[in-house]
Design an enzyme around this catalytic site. Structure first.
Site, short mmCIF file in Angstrom:
data_model
loop_
_atom_site.label_atom_id
_atom_site.label_comp_id
_atom_site.label_asym_id
_atom_site.label_seq_id
_atom_site.Cartn_x
_atom_site.Cartn_y
_atom_site.Cartn_z
N CYS A 87 -3.78 -0.67 -7.73
CA CYS A 87 -4.39 0.23 -8.70
C CYS A 87 -5.81 -0.25 -8.96
O CYS A 87 -6.15 -1.39 -8.69
CB CYS A 87 -3.60 0.20 -9.99
SG CYS A 87 -1.86 0.53 -9.73
N LYS A 89 -6.22 1.44 -0.57
CA LYS A 89 -7.15 0.60 0.17
C LYS A 89 -6.75 -0.86 0.13
O LYS A 89 -6.87 -1.60 1.10
CB LYS A 89 -8.54 0.79 -0.45
CG LYS A 89 -9.63 -0.03 0.18
CD LYS A 89 -10.06 0.60 1.47
CE LYS A 89 -11.16 -0.17 2.16
NZ LYS A 89 -11.17 0.15 3.59
N ARG A 119 -8.48 2.61 -4.42
CA ARG A 119 -7.40 1.65 -4.61
C ARG A 119 -6.07 2.33 -4.93
O ARG A 119 -5.00 1.70 -4.88
CB ARG A 119 -7.75 0.68 -5.75
CG ARG A 119 -8.97 -0.17 -5.45
CD ARG A 119 -9.25 -1.08 -6.62
NE ARG A 119 -8.17 -2.01 -6.84
CZ ARG A 119 -8.05 -3.19 -6.26
NH1 ARG A 119 -8.96 -3.59 -5.40
NH2 ARG A 119 -7.04 -3.97 -6.52
N HIS A 124 7.00 -0.80 31.82
CA HIS A 124 8.23 -1.42 31.33
C HIS A 124 8.93 -0.55 30.30
O HIS A 124 9.80 -1.02 29.58
CB HIS A 124 7.92 -2.80 30.73
CG HIS A 124 7.33 -3.74 31.73
ND1 HIS A 124 8.07 -4.32 32.74
CD2 HIS A 124 6.06 -4.17 31.91
CE1 HIS A 124 7.29 -5.08 33.49
NE2 HIS A 124 6.05 -4.99 33.01
N GLU A 163 -5.60 -0.32 17.33
CA GLU A 163 -6.38 0.17 16.20
C GLU A 163 -6.61 1.68 16.32
O GLU A 163 -6.54 2.40 15.31
CB GLU A 163 -7.73 -0.59 16.16
CG GLU A 163 -8.72 -0.09 15.14
CD GLU A 163 -8.27 -0.17 13.69
OE1 GLU A 163 -7.16 -0.68 13.42
OE2 GLU A 163 -9.01 0.29 12.81
N GLU A 178 -2.72 6.91 10.32
CA GLU A 178 -3.00 6.90 8.88
C GLU A 178 -3.83 8.09 8.43
O GLU A 178 -3.72 8.50 7.28
CB GLU A 178 -3.60 5.55 8.43
CG GLU A 178 -5.04 5.30 8.66
CD GLU A 178 -5.52 3.94 8.09
OE1 GLU A 178 -6.28 3.27 8.79
OE2 GLU A 178 -5.14 3.57 6.97
N ASN A 219 -2.22 -3.55 -13.16
CA ASN A 219 -2.16 -3.50 -11.71
C ASN A 219 -1.20 -4.60 -11.28
O ASN A 219 -1.38 -5.75 -11.67
CB ASN A 219 -3.55 -3.75 -11.12
CG ASN A 219 -3.53 -3.86 -9.61
OD1 ASN A 219 -2.63 -3.35 -8.96
ND2 ASN A 219 -4.52 -4.53 -9.06
N GLY A 220 -0.17 -4.27 -10.53
CA GLY A 220 0.77 -5.29 -10.07
C GLY A 220 2.20 -4.88 -10.36
O GLY A 220 2.49 -3.70 -10.59
O1 M6R Z 1 -8.10 -5.60 2.71
P1 M6R Z 1 -7.41 -6.02 3.99
O2 M6R Z 1 -8.35 -6.13 5.13
O3 M6R Z 1 -6.61 -7.28 3.79
O4 M6R Z 1 -6.38 -4.86 4.30
C1 M6R Z 1 -5.46 -5.00 5.34
C2 M6R Z 1 -4.83 -3.66 5.70
O5 M6R Z 1 -4.10 -3.16 4.60
C3 M6R Z 1 -5.87 -2.63 6.11
O6 M6R Z 1 -6.64 -3.08 7.19
C4 M6R Z 1 -5.21 -1.29 6.50
O7 M6R Z 1 -4.46 -1.47 7.65
C5 M6R Z 1 -6.27 -0.20 6.66
N1 M6R Z 1 -5.94 0.94 5.86
C6 M6R Z 1 -6.44 0.28 8.03
O8 M6R Z 1 -7.41 1.27 8.15
#
Ligand code: M6R
Length: 619
Positions: free
Chosen positions: A2, A614, A31, A511, A488, A495, A105-106
């Protein structure tokens, strides 16, 4: 997950607290965006507005029912954990007696026990959240005669789990009190006003001076004073730092989406991450190095821990560091590392990669590694973040704020940082001479220009995405450093465009995965440079194999690679890059653009994909 904002100012009540908080929430909406809310502390007491859905819904609510001018305000943008996204579950939560407004948050893990205590005291929660339970408990402590700071200390000692809590007390308009454990909170230091935010983006438009809070800390803000204590009330100082993010970096600047803007900021992200890395005598330096050189020389294994996109940057690091330093490198998803009893000791260097610096899985992994005696080096984008603070060394990716949920420029900056780390270790451990390192660095400094060249072909990639609007499944193949790029590319598509996408090591195709290939299935193939003939010929064979089975093949290939072009329905050209290890910096860019465009064509929110946040601050 959050986003939290707080503000307190001096003088008469005004509209500023609400404005600051709403602006901060807009910057933190990445967030979480299930619901949003704000509470203000006015002459007549507390007033709260909250709405399910995007921040826009809250703004409409506030236009219809404006809040009074105030001294202080707190706000919250939510990514639901306890209780679904609804008006009633949105924060702030107000205690039964109307005295306390609280955002959180948490996750409070002993929430049920605390809820049972409330029920014994005759208080029935109206929401399904753990936060409301905390609000009631806080007000009971205030009613017992404790100050807001004392009440927060006492309560924080009882709470289990992770939390950032920010509270307003109706009876005490001259203060905001906040607590943090395992969840982010930064203080913004102003003149006659002070700020709180889950990260500095919340207040960077008002002040560039910030205060980092340690673990298990409580902060009391008045307009002119910031007081930090631990959960037992013992004073602490925090660490002041200057924010180097520009406010303009957090607005769209003419682009349709933050993601598009951030893709275009990749060249700058690479250049900034490289900037000022060499001493006058040509040696490389990291930002915040607290690991002794002899310790780094004795390292016999590196384990990279990270999640999602950051973990794919770690895969690229493995190829580069093993090649340059001849140290074995393992790459592990942080949540798997943490719970499998990994073999680590004082000779293991754990490298944590995180854009936010707050990913709970990664944080838990580094804590575990340090408990086993390993040193932790963090590659992090966000200053003042928990992972940066809890590591033994930090290499910052100077990518600037990344707002879109899908990571783009931060990924590219992470890869750049991994190369810097590899070269730093290679020189330190005597695997490479200073002049050899300088040659590689020279190549790295050419990468921003090469990424620019890829961006010039953006419209072709967008047209390709438009032609594939109906695709229901897409595969990505790569070998060597092309493999993490394939992973990636698939993650980005999942996503953002919500379609089935998978990345494979091209050699793995035969395989099993080749059974997926059918007429017209789009298959992206990341082709290595023909200057690595063995690798190149293998991938070209893979390209032929899928084409022979009817796939629609899209090659990401180096300019002039006629061999790859022969077997591709479409070629996306990338500039010649030396060394091959650095190719991911250019090959991933078209895949980012492709995913962004496909999501746009399908009518999805490119910056805020469904169900995601995020910064993932829960395990
Ligand atoms: O803030 P971080 O780099 O630790 O986040 C890690 C992942 O949650 C983040 O890279 C996520 O996979 C992204 N949404 C990918 O685009």
């Amino acid at each position: 997950m959050c986003g939290i904002v707080g503000y307190i100012g001096a003088g008469n009540p005004s509209s500023k607290p609400e404005e600051v908080v709403l602006e901060g929430l807009a910057r933190l909406e990445y967030r979480g965006y299930d619901s949003a809310g704000v509470a203000v502390l006015a002459m007549a007491g507390l007033a709260v507005a909250k709405k399910a859905g995007r921040l826009e819904n809250l703004r409409e609510e506030l236009e219809e029912h404006p809040l009074p001018h105030s001294f202080a305000a707190i706000g919250h943008t939510r990514w639901a954990t306890h209780g679904g996204p609804s008006d009633v579950n949105a924060h702030p939560h107000v205690s039964a007696d109307g005295r306390v407004a609280l955002v959180h948050n948490g996750i409070i893990e002993n929430y049920q026990k605390l809820a049972d205590e409330l029920s014994a005291a005759g208080i029935t929660p109206i929401s399904q959240t753990d936060t409301e339970i905390v609000a009631h408990h806080l007000s009971l402590l205030l009613a017992a005669g404790l100050s807001l700071l004392e009440a927060m200390c006492q309560l924080a000692r009882r709470l289990e789990g992770s939390f950032t809590l920010v509270a307003l007390d109706r009876e005490s308009p001259e203060e905001i009190v906040a607590a943090r454990r395992n969840s982010p909170l930064v203080v913004g230091l102003g003149e006659g006003e002070n700020f709180l935010g889950s990260d500095v983006a919340a207040f960077v438009g008002y002040t560039k001076r910030a205060l980092e809070l340690g673990q298990d800390r409580i902060v009391r803000l008045s307009p002119t004073k910031v007081e930090v204590v631990d959960f037992f009330g013992t004073p602490d100082s925090g660490r002041e730092f200057d924010v180097d993010w520009d406010i303009n970096a957090a607005v769209k600047g003419g682009y349709a989406t933050f993601m598009d803007k951030e893709i275009h900021e990749s060249p700058t992200a690479v250049a900034e991450t490289l900037r000022g890395r060499t001493t006058l005598d040509g040696h490389l330096m990291l930002d915040d190095m607290r690991i002794r050189e002899d310790v780094l020389r004795s390292v016999d294994k590196i384990i990279v821990v990270a999640c999602g996109t950051a973990a794919y940057a770690g895969h690229v690091a493995k190829y580069a560091i093993e090649h340059w330093c001849r140290i074995p490198v393992e790459v592990e998803l942080a949540h798997e590392f943490r719970y499998r009893d990994p073999v680590v000791n004082e000779k293991t260097l754990v490298v944590a990669i995180s854009q936010s610096g707050e990913t709970m899985d990664t944080l838990m992994a580094i804590r575990h590694a340090r408990e086993q005696g390993s040193r932790v080096l963090a590659i992090v984008n966000t200053h003042g973040s928990t992972i940066a603070r809890e590591s033994d060394a930090v290499l910052y990716t100077h990518a600037g704020p990344e707002v879109a949920v899908a990571s783009t420029k931060a990924f590219i900056a992470q890869i750049t940082a991994c190369y810097i780390l590899g070269l730093y270790l290679a020189e330190l451990r005597g695997n490479k001479f200073v002049d050899e390192v300088a040659t590689y660095l020279d190549e790295l400094t050419k990468m921003p220009g090469r990424i620019e060249e890829v961006l010039e072909a953006e419209e072709e990639v967008r047209a390709l995405a438009q032609s594939m609007a109906d695709a229901t499944s897409v595969l990505f193949l790569g070998r060597h450093v092309g493999f993490p790029v394939a992973l990636e590319g698939a993650l980005k598509l999942k996503e953002l465009a919500y379609i089935h996408a998978e990345g494979f090591a091209a050699g793995e195709l035969k395989h099993g995965p080749i059974a997926l290939v059918e007429e017209n299935l789009p298959v992206f193939v990341i082709v290595p440079t023909p200057r690595r003939p063995l690798l190149h010929s293998k991938v070209v064979s893979n390209l032929q194999e899928v084409r022979a089975r009817g796939a629609r093949t899209i090659a990401i290939a180096e300019e002039g690679d006629e061999e790859a072009a022969k077997f591709a329905d479409t070629v996306i050209w990338v500039p010649r890059t030396t060394p091959t290890l650095m190719m991911p910096l250019v090959t991933v860019v078209p895949l980012q653009i492709f995913a962004s465009e496909l999501a746009r064509v399908k009518g999805y929110d490119v910056d805020k994909p469904r169900n995601l946040a995020k910064s993932v601050t829960v395990e």
